[in-house]
Design a protein around this motif. Structure first.
Motif, PDB file in Angstrom:
ATOM      1  N   PHE A   1      38.494  42.013  43.840  1.00  0.00           N
ATOM      2  CA  PHE A   1      38.323  40.924  42.862  1.00  0.00           C
ATOM      3  C   PHE A   1      36.841  40.632  42.633  1.00  0.00           C
ATOM      4  CE2 PHE A   1      42.813  39.554  43.714  1.00  0.00           C
ATOM      5  CZ  PHE A   1      43.236  39.549  42.391  1.00  0.00           C
TER       6      PHE A   1
ATOM      7  N   TYR B   1      35.302  38.321  39.702  1.00  0.00           N
ATOM      8  CA  TYR B   1      36.076  37.091  39.950  1.00  0.00           C
ATOM      9  C   TYR B   1      35.355  36.220  40.965  1.00  0.00           C
ATOM     10  CZ  TYR B   1      40.260  38.692  37.486  1.00  0.00           C
ATOM     11  OH  TYR B   1      41.143  39.097  36.525  1.00  0.00           O
TER      12      TYR B   1
ATOM     13  N   LEU C   1      39.766  30.638  38.964  1.00  0.00           N
ATOM     14  CA  LEU C   1      39.772  31.269  37.633  1.00  0.00           C
ATOM     15  C   LEU C   1      38.720  30.692  36.691  1.00  0.00           C
ATOM     16  CD1 LEU C   1      43.669  31.237  37.162  1.00  0.00           C
ATOM     17  CD2 LEU C   1      42.269  33.224  37.754  1.00  0.00           C
TER      18      LEU C   1
ATOM     19  N   LYS D   1      35.676  32.998  35.211  1.00  0.00           N
ATOM     20  CA  LYS D   1      36.047  34.178  34.422  1.00  0.00           C
ATOM     21  C   LYS D   1      36.956  33.831  33.234  1.00  0.00           C
ATOM     22  CE  LYS D   1      37.349  38.956  35.260  1.00  0.00           C
ATOM     23  NZ  LYS D   1      36.237  39.841  34.955  1.00  0.00           N
TER      24      LYS D   1
ATOM     25  N   ASP E   1      44.490  41.815  37.054  1.00  0.00           N
ATOM     26  CA  ASP E   1      43.413  41.661  36.070  1.00  0.00           C
ATOM     27  C   ASP E   1      43.948  41.913  34.651  1.00  0.00           C
ATOM     28  OD1 ASP E   1      40.562  41.354  35.467  1.00  0.00           O
ATOM     29  OD2 ASP E   1      40.643  43.484  34.937  1.00  0.00           O
TER      30      ASP E   1
END
Ligand SMILES: Cc1ncc(COP(=O)(O)O)c(C=O)c1O
Length: 426
Positions: free
Chosen positions: A308, A313, A329, A332, A395
């Motif tokens: 990640f 991320y 989150l 991103k 993703d």
């Protein structure tokens, strides 16, 4: 052939869901056939209020043996001096400790729920916050690690009678010695709830809170891979954790206070079929293969976290020391809620749950995070290369959370992959 087709069809559909999907809920696992058999056994028929050798029902001589074995195996697993294996769940175990060491209205301290704490550590809608008076400590804004300075400062100011450590979404090691020092300074009891990392602790891959805390609680169904349930343990302080500061009027040993708090305090008859299944799971956890499994859980989580990070991320606390990853989150996908992310992933047969990240501006119903864990997928036999593939698929879904065609193609890939990872035979 089962008579209740309706329910047994539902059970089979759930079996298929579990088999076909990628299970990443950090608090779940897949138990062995033996654990499942013990849970589905005739021990469910037996009433056994009380404890081995001291029951309120006749005919307990056989279940007494299973409960005693569960206690002894659990003590061996964590180096505990005393254990109670009757709590029906983790929340029940915590409730029993609160009942044993606090009076209604007493102050205690736990981790802020929106920073990874559990409902039973002080939520206003839970017994802990309804009956007792919670004060909280946080994780820090910059590192997302437990803010021990704040814990110390709040402890000195508020003087809680109980300090609760442990969390539902914290992926780093705890400084148990520091918490114990804070508790000792103000004469508080230190309870650690190791529900999440218990399996890693049993395998010796993380430090063991039983060495530091007065009382340790756990669930048995997360990393520990047993039936749904709870346990309570004590280490060196099992006799009189208050030392010289024993509150006036408390003359009994803490172990008997805790036993009485579980039954008759907060529960009735113990679930002897579940206790037998706990004994089976503890027996499995004492085998060398269990350590190999837990090592893989940890390795997989680290590999997943790195994959990640490589994709840009953000992860709360920047990585993981255990089985759990809290994906933030916000940087991103500023517009994507945890709620929508969870739905899109579930539609792709990748099961995870939305979660608040530290200092989240969204509500617990929306959230800005997704919590992921590797215990269940590792039980299926997954190793590091699959972690990379899983991150690729997550993703893809998160970039296309409302694109049915993309989600369908990921789901087909997930189902094809998981056909190659057998479940236990049941
Ligand atoms: C830290 C912690 N304690 C207690 C519990 C409660 O366990 P149960 O759901 O068995 O009551 C959980 C469950 O997620 C947990 O994460």
């Amino acid at each position: 052939m089962e008579k209740d087709k309706l329910i047994f069809d539902i059970i089979e559909r759930e079996h298929q869901r579990q088999k076909k999907g990628i299970e990443l809920i950090a608090s779940e696992n897949f138990v062995s056939d033996d654990v499942m058999r013990a849970m589905g056994s005739c021990l469910t028929n037996k009433y056994a209020e009380g404890y081995p050798g001291h029951r309120y029902y006749g005919g307990c001589q056989v279940v007494d043996e299973a409960e005693t074995i569960a206690i002894e195996r659990l003590k061996k697993l964590f180096g505990a001096e005393w254990a109670n294996v009757q709590p029906h769940s983790g929340a029940q175990a915590n409730m029993a400790v609160f009942m044993a060491v606090l009076k209604p209205g007493d102050k205690f301290m736990g981790l802020n729920l929106s920073h990874g704490g559990h409902l039973s550590h002080g939520s206003p809608v839970n017994f802990s916050g309804l009956v007792f008076q919670p004060v909280e400590y946080n994780v820090t804004r910059d590192t997302n690690l437990i803010d021990y300075d704040m814990m110390e400062e709040v402890a000195r100011r508020e003087r809680p009678k109980l300090i609760v450590g442990g969390a539902s979404a914290y992926s780093r090691e705890w400084d148990y010695a520091r918490i114990r020092k804070i508790a000792d300074e103000i004469g508080a009891i230190f309870m650690f709830d190791m529900a999440h990392p218990a399996g890693l602790i049993a395998a010796g891959l993380l430090d063991n809170p039983v060495k530091y805390a007065h009382i340790v609680t756990s669930t048995t169904h997360k990393t520990l891979r047993g039936p749904r349930g709870g346990v309570i343990m004590m280490g060196k302080d099992f006799d009189n954790p208050w030392g010289k500061t024993t509150p006036k009027g408390v003359i009994r040993k803490m172990s008997s206070l805790l036993d009485s708090a579980v039954f008759p305090g907060v529960q009735g008859g113990p679930l002897e079929h579940v206790i037998a299944a706990k004994a089976v799971a503890f027996g499995e956890a004492l085998q060398p293969e269990f350590r190999t499994y837990q090592q893989q859980v940890k390795t997989n989580a680290a590999a997943m976290a790195q994959a990640f990070l490589d994709k840009g991320y953000q992860i709360a606390s920047g990585g993981t020391d255990n089985h759990c990853i809290l994906l933030d989150l916000r940087s991103k996908f500023p517009e994507l809620t945890g709620k929508l992310a969870e739905k899109a992933l579930v539609d792709a047969d990748i099961t995870a749950n939305k979660y608040m990240v530290p200092f989240d501006s969204r509500s617990p119903f929306l959230t800005s995070g997704i919590r992921l864990g590797t215990p269940a997928i590792t039980t299926r036999g997954a190793k590091e290369p699959l972690m990379g593939e899983i991150v690729e698929m997550i993703d893809t879904v998160l970039h296309n959370p409302e694109n049915d065609a993309v989600i369908k193609s990921v789901r087909e890939k997930v189902n094809a992959i998981m056909a190659g990872y057998p479940m236990f035979a049941w």
